[in-house]
Write an enzyme that holds these catalytic residues in place. Structure first.
Site, short mmCIF file in Angstrom:
data_model
loop_
_atom_site.label_atom_id
_atom_site.label_comp_id
_atom_site.label_asym_id
_atom_site.label_seq_id
_atom_site.Cartn_x
_atom_site.Cartn_y
_atom_site.Cartn_z
N ASN A 12 0.31 13.58 48.53
CA ASN A 12 -0.27 14.24 49.70
C ASN A 12 -1.77 14.43 49.47
O ASN A 12 -2.19 15.12 48.53
CB ASN A 12 0.44 15.59 49.89
CG ASN A 12 -0.05 16.34 51.11
OD1 ASN A 12 -1.25 16.35 51.37
ND2 ASN A 12 0.83 16.96 51.83
N HIS A 48 -0.79 15.53 56.38
CA HIS A 48 -0.34 16.49 57.40
C HIS A 48 -1.46 16.71 58.40
O HIS A 48 -2.49 17.29 58.08
CB HIS A 48 0.02 17.81 56.69
CG HIS A 48 0.61 18.84 57.60
ND1 HIS A 48 0.97 20.08 57.15
CD2 HIS A 48 0.90 18.82 58.92
CE1 HIS A 48 1.46 20.79 58.15
NE2 HIS A 48 1.42 20.05 59.24
N ARG A 50 -2.62 18.79 60.96
CA ARG A 50 -2.29 20.13 61.47
C ARG A 50 -2.91 20.34 62.85
O ARG A 50 -3.90 19.69 63.20
CB ARG A 50 -2.81 21.21 60.51
CG ARG A 50 -2.19 21.14 59.13
CD ARG A 50 -2.56 22.37 58.34
NE ARG A 50 -1.81 23.51 58.80
CZ ARG A 50 -0.75 24.01 58.20
NH1 ARG A 50 -0.31 23.47 57.07
NH2 ARG A 50 -0.12 25.05 58.69
N ARG A 54 -7.37 21.34 59.99
CA ARG A 54 -8.14 21.96 58.90
C ARG A 54 -8.36 21.00 57.72
O ARG A 54 -9.23 21.22 56.92
CB ARG A 54 -7.50 23.26 58.43
CG ARG A 54 -6.24 23.10 57.62
CD ARG A 54 -5.75 24.44 57.12
NE ARG A 54 -5.12 25.18 58.19
CZ ARG A 54 -4.03 25.94 58.02
NH1 ARG A 54 -3.51 26.09 56.84
NH2 ARG A 54 -3.49 26.57 59.04
N GLU A 75 3.15 14.10 58.16
CA GLU A 75 3.78 15.41 58.37
C GLU A 75 3.25 15.97 59.68
O GLU A 75 2.04 15.98 59.91
CB GLU A 75 3.43 16.36 57.22
CG GLU A 75 4.06 15.92 55.91
CD GLU A 75 3.62 16.81 54.78
OE1 GLU A 75 2.77 17.69 54.97
OE2 GLU A 75 4.13 16.60 53.67
N THR A 106 13.89 31.76 56.89
CA THR A 106 13.28 32.87 56.15
C THR A 106 12.38 32.41 55.01
O THR A 106 11.32 32.97 54.78
CB THR A 106 14.37 33.81 55.58
OG1 THR A 106 15.46 33.01 55.15
CG2 THR A 106 14.82 34.81 56.61
N GLU A 156 13.69 16.50 53.69
CA GLU A 156 12.90 16.85 52.51
C GLU A 156 13.18 18.33 52.22
O GLU A 156 12.96 19.19 53.07
CB GLU A 156 11.40 16.63 52.77
CG GLU A 156 10.57 17.00 51.53
CD GLU A 156 9.14 16.52 51.61
OE1 GLU A 156 8.88 15.45 52.20
OE2 GLU A 156 8.28 17.22 51.06
N HIS A 199 6.81 20.53 47.64
CA HIS A 199 6.05 21.77 47.83
C HIS A 199 5.98 22.56 46.52
O HIS A 199 6.99 22.95 45.97
CB HIS A 199 6.60 22.68 48.93
CG HIS A 199 5.57 23.70 49.35
ND1 HIS A 199 4.65 23.44 50.34
CD2 HIS A 199 5.26 24.91 48.86
CE1 HIS A 199 3.84 24.47 50.46
NE2 HIS A 199 4.18 25.39 49.57
N GLY A 221 1.09 17.32 46.40
CA GLY A 221 -0.30 17.27 46.83
C GLY A 221 -1.23 18.23 46.15
O GLY A 221 -2.07 17.84 45.34
N1 PXP Z 1 6.08 18.15 51.50
C1 PXP Z 1 5.77 18.76 52.66
C2 PXP Z 1 6.69 18.57 53.83
C3 PXP Z 1 4.60 19.51 52.78
O1 PXP Z 1 4.29 20.09 53.96
C4 PXP Z 1 3.73 19.60 51.67
C5 PXP Z 1 2.44 20.34 51.79
O2 PXP Z 1 2.64 21.65 51.98
C6 PXP Z 1 4.10 18.98 50.49
C7 PXP Z 1 5.28 18.25 50.42
C8 PXP Z 1 3.24 19.04 49.27
O3 PXP Z 1 3.18 20.33 48.79
P1 PXP Z 1 2.10 20.68 47.69
O4 PXP Z 1 0.77 20.44 48.30
O5 PXP Z 1 2.38 22.10 47.36
O6 PXP Z 1 2.36 19.74 46.53
#
Ligand code: PXP
Length: 248
Positions: A12, A48, A50, A54, A75, A106, A156, A199, A221
């Site tokens: 990411n 992503h 958004r 941003r 995303e 939640t 995911e 994430h 990411g």
């Molecule tokens: N997967 C999804 C669906 C995400 O939205 C994100 C970014 O929040 C990530 C993976 C990557 O998460 P991170 O940046 O915490 O590695």
């Protein structure tokens, strides 16, 4: 079991764009980051777009698609605006993520169960356009059932709760979260859905997740971009020193 045996890494690159946008110019360019990911064997680029733009911007998407052959995983929030952008760019995959409070369960994943009616037309139109749809959900049976009902080929699993438990030093909670993700990954395979995860993954917490055999892909990411600063800062400072010395 993952069909290929190899766990794919989607990188990411949003936060390269975050740094770029801090100055409003075009450096560092997330497209250059995407090219580096491709050159070292990354399996995909995740970005992503958004609603508030941003980090990644609309024009970055086509630039990323033109610059690498890697599959792009877009995303996106489940909105008409994002749907139109996805249909225009036709990324390899689109991962539907929550952006607003009411779209979340939640813990933070998309509430695919609660949002079923809103998601049906979006998932259908993406699928009809040949885009592989993924839903970013909590590792919960009810969310998996909802993904199956929606006909999503991929989910995911949100690993944020697992990552936070580790950061808090709560080993019990971390182990429970890991077990839940492993259980739901197996269940996803039984349902014919390909499970991914992401994430908050870091060098410290990735291995137990990567060891779950049913997972096909991790998307990582923020930590990678943060680490890249430290891995790269040494040679960047050396290069600046050289240039300054050469000038005298
Ligand atoms: N997967 C999804 C669906 C995400 O939205 C994100 C970014 O929040 C990530 C993976 C990557 O998460 P991170 O940046 O915490 O590695």
């Amino acid at each position: 079991m993952n069909q290929t045996g190899k766990l794919r890494l989607g990188v990411n690159i949003d936060h390269v764009a975050t740094i770029r946008n801090a100055r409003g110019g075009d450096h560092p360019d997330p497209v250059r980051a995407a090219a580096i990911v491709a050159s070292v064997g990354g399996d995909g680029i995740t970005a992503h777009l958004r609603e508030d733009r941003r980090h990644i911007r609309d024009e970055d998407l086509s630039r990323i698609q033109a610059a690498t052959n890697l599959p792009l995983n877009l995303e996106m929030a489940a909105t008409e605006e994002m749907l139109e952008i996805a249909l225009r760019h036709k990324p390899h995959a689109a991962c539907i993520v929550p952006e607003k409070r009411e779209e979340r369960t939640t813990e933070g994943g998309l509430d695919a169960a609660g949002q079923h009616n809103r998601l049906v037309p979006i998932v259908t139109r993406l699928r009809d356009a040949g885009i592989r749809v993924s839903l970013f959900i909590e590792a919960e049976e009810r969310q998996l059932d909802a993904a199956r009902l929606l006909g999503a080929p991929v989910v995911e699993f949100h690993t944020g709760e697992y990552a936070h438990a580790g950061l808090d030093g709560d080993a019990d909670h971390e182990a429970k979260e890991l077990a839940r993700i492993a259980r739901m990954s197996a269940l996803a395979r039984e349902m014919g859905i390909e499970p991914h995860a992401g994430h908050g993954l870091t060098y410290d917490n990735v291995k137990p997740i990567a060891a779950i055999p049913e997972l096909a892909e991790l998307n990582i990411g923020h930590y990678l971009v943060g680490e890249a600063v430290f891995v790269g800062l040494e040679s960047a400072v050396r290069r600046m020193r050289e240039l300054m010395d050469e000038a005298r």
